[in-house]
Design a protein around this motif. Structure first.
Motif, PDB file in Angstrom:
ATOM      1  N   THR A   1       0.760  -1.176   0.000  1.00  0.00           N
ATOM      2  CA  THR A   1       0.091   0.024  -0.051  1.00  0.00           C
ATOM      3  C   THR A   1       0.843   1.309   0.013  1.00  0.00           C
ATOM      4  OG1 THR A   1      -1.709  -1.330   1.256  1.00  0.00           O
ATOM      5  CG2 THR A   1      -1.613   1.173   1.325  1.00  0.00           C
ATOM      6  N   ALA A   2       0.465   2.247  -0.955  1.00  0.00           N
ATOM      7  CA  ALA A   2       1.026   3.254  -0.581  1.00  0.00           C
ATOM      8  C   ALA A   2       0.219   4.600  -0.100  1.00  0.00           C
ATOM      9  CB  ALA A   2       1.595   4.010  -2.052  1.00  0.00           C
ATOM     10  N   ARG A   3       0.714   5.218   0.815  1.00  0.00           N
ATOM     11  CA  ARG A   3       0.054   6.354   1.517  1.00  0.00           C
ATOM     12  C   ARG A   3       0.833   7.596   1.164  1.00  0.00           C
ATOM     13  NH1 ARG A   3      -0.938   4.896   7.054  1.00  0.00           N
ATOM     14  NH2 ARG A   3      -2.312   3.424   6.414  1.00  0.00           N
ATOM     15  N   LEU A   4       0.368   8.446   0.191  1.00  0.00           N
ATOM     16  CA  LEU A   4       1.105   9.570  -0.239  1.00  0.00           C
ATOM     17  C   LEU A   4       0.254  10.890   0.635  1.00  0.00           C
ATOM     18  CD1 LEU A   4       1.577   9.067  -3.813  1.00  0.00           C
ATOM     19  CD2 LEU A   4       3.153   8.404  -1.917  1.00  0.00           C
ATOM     20  N   HIS A   5      -0.831  10.719   0.857  1.00  0.00           N
ATOM     21  CA  HIS A   5      -1.647  11.781   1.588  1.00  0.00           C
ATOM     22  C   HIS A   5      -2.513  10.927   2.450  1.00  0.00           C
ATOM     23  CE1 HIS A   5      -4.761  14.867   1.838  1.00  0.00           C
ATOM     24  NE2 HIS A   5      -3.790  15.724   1.810  1.00  0.00           N
ATOM     25  N   PRO A   6      -2.875  11.670   3.670  1.00  0.00           N
ATOM     26  CA  PRO A   6      -3.848  11.011   4.467  1.00  0.00           C
ATOM     27  C   PRO A   6      -5.013  10.523   3.791  1.00  0.00           C
ATOM     28  CG  PRO A   6      -2.966  13.018   5.701  1.00  0.00           C
ATOM     29  CD  PRO A   6      -2.420  13.027   4.255  1.00  0.00           C
ATOM     30  N   ALA A   7      -5.876  11.211   2.721  1.00  0.00           N
ATOM     31  CA  ALA A   7      -6.742  10.701   1.973  1.00  0.00           C
ATOM     32  C   ALA A   7      -6.721  10.194   0.803  1.00  0.00           C
ATOM     33  CB  ALA A   7      -7.608  12.025   1.573  1.00  0.00           C
TER      34      ALA A   7
ATOM     35  N   VAL B   1      -0.183  -0.953  -4.721  1.00  0.00           N
ATOM     36  CA  VAL B   1       0.929  -1.047  -5.775  1.00  0.00           C
ATOM     37  C   VAL B   1       1.096  -2.620  -5.867  1.00  0.00           C
ATOM     38  CG1 VAL B   1       3.228  -0.419  -6.289  1.00  0.00           C
ATOM     39  CG2 VAL B   1       1.842   1.139  -4.969  1.00  0.00           C
ATOM     40  N   ARG B   2       1.197  -3.104  -7.376  1.00  0.00           N
ATOM     41  CA  ARG B   2       1.471  -4.645  -7.468  1.00  0.00           C
ATOM     42  C   ARG B   2       3.045  -4.441  -7.893  1.00  0.00           C
ATOM     43  NH1 ARG B   2      -2.930  -3.882 -11.104  1.00  0.00           N
ATOM     44  NH2 ARG B   2      -1.618  -4.176 -12.856  1.00  0.00           N
ATOM     45  N   ILE B   3       3.492  -5.371  -7.314  1.00  0.00           N
ATOM     46  CA  ILE B   3       5.005  -5.679  -7.512  1.00  0.00           C
ATOM     47  C   ILE B   3       5.223  -7.151  -8.134  1.00  0.00           C
ATOM     48  CG2 ILE B   3       7.139  -5.783  -6.285  1.00  0.00           C
ATOM     49  CD1 ILE B   3       5.802  -4.135  -4.124  1.00  0.00           C
ATOM     50  N   GLU B   4       6.005  -7.399  -8.919  1.00  0.00           N
ATOM     51  CA  GLU B   4       6.551  -8.537  -9.463  1.00  0.00           C
ATOM     52  C   GLU B   4       8.014  -8.745  -9.052  1.00  0.00           C
ATOM     53  OE1 GLU B   4       6.537 -11.987 -11.435  1.00  0.00           O
ATOM     54  OE2 GLU B   4       4.702 -10.757 -11.142  1.00  0.00           O
ATOM     55  N   VAL B   5       8.106  -9.746  -8.374  1.00  0.00           N
ATOM     56  CA  VAL B   5       9.732  -9.866  -8.085  1.00  0.00           C
ATOM     57  C   VAL B   5       9.988 -10.975  -8.930  1.00  0.00           C
ATOM     58  CG1 VAL B   5      11.178 -10.605  -6.029  1.00  0.00           C
ATOM     59  CG2 VAL B   5       9.129  -9.009  -5.690  1.00  0.00           C
ATOM     60  N   VAL B   6      11.216 -10.946  -9.604  1.00  0.00           N
ATOM     61  CA  VAL B   6      11.879 -11.815 -10.339  1.00  0.00           C
ATOM     62  C   VAL B   6      13.158 -12.113  -9.899  1.00  0.00           C
ATOM     63  CG1 VAL B   6      10.514 -11.271 -12.333  1.00  0.00           C
ATOM     64  CG2 VAL B   6      12.701 -10.216 -11.981  1.00  0.00           C
ATOM     65  N   GLY B   7      13.381 -13.531  -9.895  1.00  0.00           N
ATOM     66  CA  GLY B   7      14.928 -14.003  -9.406  1.00  0.00           C
ATOM     67  C   GLY B   7      15.857 -13.444 -10.453  1.00  0.00           C
ATOM     68  N   ALA B   8      16.971 -13.227 -10.054  1.00  0.00           N
ATOM     69  CA  ALA B   8      18.220 -13.038 -11.063  1.00  0.00           C
ATOM     70  C   ALA B   8      19.230 -14.218 -11.004  1.00  0.00           C
ATOM     71  CB  ALA B   8      19.034 -11.894 -10.311  1.00  0.00           C
TER      72      ALA B   8
END
Length: 148
Positions: free
Chosen positions: A130-136, A141-148
């Motif tokens: 979750t991104a909270r950039l402002h109280p309202a 945010v979706r994240i794809e973690v890929v292996g290296a």
């Protein structure tokens, strides 16, 4: 005692408010630390100006946070990390790595402290924070973690 707050004071009020506080609290804490001044006609007029400026800044911050949300909500951010054969990461992915990946892939700079991750990511695959950039303004945010 009536005072005008010059800073946000937890449990008392926000900057620019005229509040009634106990005499001792004002004399011993708020006035000496510069967090407040005794309320007079002049200081109350200043407080009105502070409230107006704060409202304008808040509206501007909210609008910019909503613009960022419009860009990031449909986007999947890819983070690369070293991983074993079974998808377990060597270490973990935290908010700092996610903020860096967001900046690299979208050009949007987000302070890592604005990203809320329940626990560090320790496996490859899709994850969400979750991104909270402002109280309202709070968005996923979706994240794809890929292996290296």
């Amino acid at each position: 005692m009536r005072v005008v707050l010059h800073a946000d004071v937890e449990g008392v009020g926000t900057k620019g408010e005229v509040v009634e506080v106990a005499d001792g609290h004002a004399r011993n804490l708020l006035l000496p630390s510069g967090q407040a001044v005794k309320a007079t006609e002049g200081s109350e007029a200043q407080a009105e100006g502070m409230r107006r400026r704060r409202a304008i800044k808040d509206a501007s911050d909210r609008a910019s946070a909503e613009e960022v949300a419009k860009v990031l909500v449909p986007t999947t951010v890819t983070v690369t990390a070293k991983a074993g054969t079974e998808g377990r990461l060597f270490g973990s992915v935290g908010t700092a790595e996610v903020a860096e990946a967001i900046e690299e892939q979208t050009g949007i700079v987000i302070d890592r402290r604005r990203l809320i991750l329940d626990e560090p990511i320790k496996e490859t695959g899709e994850h969400q924070l979750t991104a909270r950039l402002h109280p309202a303004v709070q968005f996923p945010v979706r994240i794809e973690v890929v292996g290296a």
